[in-house]
Every structure is written in structure tokens, then in C-alpha cells.
Design a protein around this motif. Structure first.
Motif, PDB file in Angstrom:
ATOM      1  N   ILE A 107       1.021  -1.396   0.250  1.00 36.11           N
ATOM      2  CA  ILE A 107      -0.533  -0.103   0.310  1.00 36.11           C
ATOM      3  C   ILE A 107       1.270   1.137   0.270  1.00 36.11           C
ATOM      4  O   ILE A 107       0.364   2.818  -0.827  1.00 36.11           O
ATOM      5  N   PHE A 108       2.020   0.968   0.705  1.00 35.43           N
ATOM      6  CA  PHE A 108       3.258   1.966   0.013  1.00 35.43           C
ATOM      7  C   PHE A 108       3.710   2.887  -0.754  1.00 35.43           C
ATOM      8  O   PHE A 108       3.046   3.948  -1.079  1.00 35.43           O
ATOM      9  N   GLY A 109       3.813   2.243  -1.831  1.00 32.32           N
ATOM     10  CA  GLY A 109       3.624   2.237  -3.262  1.00 32.32           C
ATOM     11  C   GLY A 109       2.716   2.853  -3.889  1.00 32.32           C
ATOM     12  O   GLY A 109       2.756   3.928  -4.903  1.00 32.32           O
ATOM     13  N   ARG A 110       1.508   2.670  -3.390  1.00 34.19           N
ATOM     14  CA  ARG A 110       0.319   3.379  -3.532  1.00 34.19           C
ATOM     15  C   ARG A 110       0.418   4.845  -3.256  1.00 34.19           C
ATOM     16  O   ARG A 110      -0.100   5.548  -3.971  1.00 34.19           O
ATOM     17  N   TRP A 111       0.950   4.844  -1.415  1.00 32.34           N
ATOM     18  CA  TRP A 111       0.697   6.137  -1.264  1.00 32.34           C
ATOM     19  C   TRP A 111       1.891   6.864  -2.039  1.00 32.34           C
ATOM     20  O   TRP A 111       1.345   8.444  -2.739  1.00 32.34           O
ATOM     21  N   LEU A 112       2.860   6.234  -2.431  1.00 34.39           N
ATOM     22  CA  LEU A 112       3.700   7.413  -3.100  1.00 34.39           C
ATOM     23  C   LEU A 112       3.281   7.960  -4.935  1.00 34.39           C
ATOM     24  O   LEU A 112       3.488   9.109  -4.862  1.00 34.39           O
ATOM     25  N   LEU A 113       3.169   7.257  -5.162  1.00 34.20           N
ATOM     26  CA  LEU A 113       2.389   7.260  -6.739  1.00 34.20           C
ATOM     27  C   LEU A 113       1.026   8.215  -6.777  1.00 34.20           C
ATOM     28  O   LEU A 113       1.233   9.793  -7.157  1.00 34.20           O
ATOM     29  N   ASN A 114       0.108   8.135  -5.288  1.00 35.97           N
ATOM     30  CA  ASN A 114      -0.563   9.283  -5.444  1.00 35.97           C
ATOM     31  C   ASN A 114      -0.368  10.394  -5.135  1.00 35.97           C
ATOM     32  O   ASN A 114      -1.054  11.716  -4.784  1.00 35.97           O
ATOM     33  N   TYR A 118      -1.280  13.835  -7.040  1.00 39.84           N
ATOM     34  CA  TYR A 118      -1.393  15.086  -6.540  1.00 39.84           C
ATOM     35  C   TYR A 118      -0.546  16.322  -6.613  1.00 39.84           C
ATOM     36  O   TYR A 118      -0.632  17.395  -7.012  1.00 39.84           O
ATOM     37  N   SER A 119       0.797  16.337  -6.578  1.00 41.06           N
ATOM     38  CA  SER A 119       1.956  16.865  -6.480  1.00 41.06           C
ATOM     39  C   SER A 119       2.384  17.307  -8.123  1.00 41.06           C
ATOM     40  O   SER A 119       2.716  18.521  -8.351  1.00 41.06           O
ATOM     41  N   VAL A 120       2.662  16.057  -9.114  1.00 39.22           N
ATOM     42  CA  VAL A 120       2.862  16.871 -10.107  1.00 39.22           C
ATOM     43  C   VAL A 120       2.192  17.139 -11.040  1.00 39.22           C
ATOM     44  O   VAL A 120       2.161  17.857 -11.887  1.00 39.22           O
ATOM     45  N   VAL A 121       0.990  16.328 -11.222  1.00 39.15           N
ATOM     46  CA  VAL A 121      -0.052  17.061 -12.041  1.00 39.15           C
ATOM     47  C   VAL A 121      -0.419  18.306 -11.706  1.00 39.15           C
ATOM     48  O   VAL A 121      -1.272  19.129 -12.460  1.00 39.15           O
ATOM     49  N   GLY A 122      -0.952  18.647 -10.270  1.00 43.77           N
ATOM     50  CA  GLY A 122      -1.371  19.571  -9.923  1.00 43.77           C
ATOM     51  C   GLY A 122      -0.580  20.647  -9.865  1.00 43.77           C
ATOM     52  O   GLY A 122      -1.296  21.820  -9.652  1.00 43.77           O
ATOM     53  N   SER A 123       0.382  20.460  -9.308  1.00 42.73           N
ATOM     54  CA  SER A 123       1.373  21.619  -9.850  1.00 42.73           C
ATOM     55  C   SER A 123       1.242  21.775 -10.581  1.00 42.73           C
ATOM     56  O   SER A 123       1.915  23.596 -11.227  1.00 42.73           O
ATOM     57  N   LEU A 124       1.806  21.074 -11.365  1.00 47.24           N
ATOM     58  CA  LEU A 124       1.603  21.576 -13.259  1.00 47.24           C
ATOM     59  C   LEU A 124       0.601  22.452 -13.482  1.00 47.24           C
ATOM     60  O   LEU A 124       0.807  23.398 -14.171  1.00 47.24           O
TER      61      LEU A 124
END
Length: 319
Positions: A107-114, A118-124
Motif C-alpha cells: 500500500i505504501f507504493g500506492r501512496w507514493l504514486l498518489n 497530486y503533486s506533479v499534475v496539480g502543481s503543473l
């Protein structure tokens, strides 16, 4: 009778000539200058020592938590509580890392992808909107421009925690609560980013270049896309890094908006693990190692994009 020659009178100085310096005067002036220079030199050295001491304290304050995190991530559960905080125990870093990425079916890998989503797409998206808005405020004249920009600046005075609940109510009305959109959409609006983008536009985009492009027949959208946006790239990347850091560390927004742990970002997921440490102490190693892994993307982003944000932070300095 012998005649005696009278002593000759001293010759008068020529008009406008400087009087001859008294013996020892240059030496006295040099000594005075040296005496005056000593306090200045000693004062400069004292100021430099104070500044260096303050910087050293700031560096230690910044690096000590990270150093503890690095050391603690290498310990097993017994050494974590059986040794001093900055003392090394048996090396179990890779075992801890494996436990982090295998717990709960990974589940931690899924959290990192989330978090990356959020950070890359939202920040762009947020940076592009901020740059476009700041560019418009700088290069165009329209009715109510000053009042509207003042309203945008007012948004910088409102803490994001205060507007999280109204955002939740609006998201609930739209029906996007507990979805990716509930975290992405609020991140699109960044009043401080609009202000910085206007400063970047003033410093990077000359008005003469835009006028030349318009004379050549380029549309306003073409001018922005082909001329202004490349010039604003350092400012865009600076805004992206600020937004990326804020989104990656965003905790309260996802806590309010999300209920499904498969949608959690890494920060919120680590917090959920931390709720079980009193009942299950083995979660301490998961929380510590997961926190260390969550810091790595931020460090990589700043190191990889440093040439952009360094130049971006100096925008307008030579204007």
C-alpha cells in the motif's frame, strides 16, 4: 679691519606653495590610519563570526532531525529503543525498506504514486494558471484590474486550513468527495503564485518583444505560448517547486477530503500508520523508514531543478 659676513635671512616661500611637512608627520598619519583601521577590522571579524555562528546553528537545526531519521531507519525495533538516538545499531535498513513496501500488499507504493499524482499534475496545472494570470495582470489593461489584483492578494492572507471546510462542502455538493479530484481541484488556485508570476513577467518579458510579435501578426495566444512562456520558464519552474513542496506535504486537505486509504498520499498514509504505534510498536520502524523514503522525491526535485529556481528567485533583481 676684517669684515664679518652677516647671516643670510631665510628665503620666503613662493606664493601658493605648500609648507614643508614637519619632521615625522607622514609617520604620524600612517600610525593614525593603522590605529583607525584596527577597530574596523576587528569589528568586521566580530560581525563575520556572529553571522557564521548563526548560520552554523541554523544548519545544525535543519540537519539534526534528518540525521536522526537516517540513523533510526537503519535500526531494528530493539536497537531503536535500546540505543541512543544518534548511535548506530545493527544495520537493518534494507529489511526495514522491504517491510515498508510489502506491508498491506504494498500500500505504501500506492501512496507514493498518489502523492506524485497530486503533486506533479496539480502543481503543473496550478503553475500554468498562475503564470497566465500574472502575465495578464502585468501586460494587459482592463477595467477593475487594480481592484481584482487586490482581491487576489487578499487571498494570500487567508490560511488554507480555514477554507478547507468550505471546500469540503462545495466538493460534497458537486459529488467529488473521496476522489482524486477533491484534492487536485483546490490546488489549482494559488493567489501567491499569481503575485509571483506578475513579478516574473515584469522582470523577464519585455513589452517591446510582444509589440514586435503583434506587428508580425501573431495572436495573443500565440504570443503567450511561443514567446512569453519560454521567457517565463525560470519563474514557472520556481512556482512549480513551491507548489510541488506544498502539495507533497499537504496533510489537512486530504485528511478532510479522503476516506479511502487507497487514495491517501504518502503523508496521510504514514500518519495512519502512526495511529497504531501504541498498540503495535513494530509500526515505529515502518513510520520512520516511510518518512525517510517520502523525503527523497522532494530532495530530488530541488537538486534536479535547482538551475531554474535559482534564476527564478532573482527575477527583477537587475531590472
Amino acid at each position: 679691519m676684517s669684515t664679518q659676513t652677516a647671516p643670510s635671512a631665510p628665503s620666503e616661500a613662493a606664493p601658493g606653495a605648500e609648507p614643508a611637512p614637519a619632521p615625522g608627520a607622514p609617520t604620524a598619519r600612517r600610525a593614525a590610519r593603522k590605529t583607525a583601521a584596527r577597530p574596523r577590522r576587528s569589528g568586521a571579524m566580530a560581525s563575520r563570526a556572529v553571522v557564521n555562528a548563526v548560520l552554523l546553528v541554523a544548519v545544525l537545526y535543519t540537519l539534526m532531525p534528518l540525521t536522526w531519521l537516517l540513523i533510526a531507519a537503519t535500526k531494528n525495533h530493539a536497537d531503536l529503543f535500546g540505543t541512543a538516538g544518534f548511535a548506530f545499531g545493527d544495520f537493518h535498513f534494507f529489511d526495514n525498506l522491504r517491510a515498508v513496501f510489502t506491508y498491506g500488499d504494498g500500500i505504501f507504493g500506492r501512496w507514493l504514486l498518489n502523492s506524485l499524482l497530486y503533486s506533479v499534475v496539480g502543481s503543473l496545472a496550478s503553475s500554468l494558471i498562475s503564470v497566465a494570470a500574472g502575465y495578464c495582470f502585468d501586460k494587459y489593461e482592463f477595467r477593475g484590474k487594480g481592484a481584482l489584483f487586490g482581491l487576489v492578494l487578499t487571498g494570500t492572507l487567508v490560511p488554507s486550513v480555514i477554507i478547507t471546510l468550505p471546500q469540503y462542502l462545495l466538493a460534497s455538493e458537486v459529488g467529488i468527495v473521496n476522489t482524486y479530484w477533491s484534492v487536485l481541484v483546490p490546488a489549482l488556485v494559488n493567489p501567491f503564485g499569481v503575485y509571483l508570476a506578475r513579478v516574473f513577467s515584469e522582470g523577464y518579458v519585455p513589452g517591446e518583444v510582444l509589440e514586435a510579435a503583434r506587428i508580425d501578426g501573431a495572436s495573443e495566444l500565440r504570443v503567450f505560448r511561443s514567446i512569453s512562456l519560454p521567457m517565463l520558464l525560470p519563474g514557472f519552474m520556481t512556482l512549480f517547486l513551491f507548489s510541488f513542496t506544498g502539495s507533497w506535504n499537504n496533510f489537512f486537505g486530504p485528511l478532510v477530503m479522503l476516506n479511502d486509504q487507497h487514495l491517501y498520499p504518502a503523508v496521510l498514509g504514514i500518519y495512519s500508520w502512526n495511529q497504531f504505534v501504541l498498540e503495535r510498536p513494530e509500526f515505529y520502524s515502518l513510520v520512520i523508514t516511510g518518512s525517510l523514503v517520502a523525503v527523497v522525491p522532494l530532495a530530488l526535485a530541488f537538486v534536479g531543478l535547482q538551475r531554474f529556481w535559482r534564476s527564478g528567485l532573482s527575477a527583477g533583481a537587475l531590472k
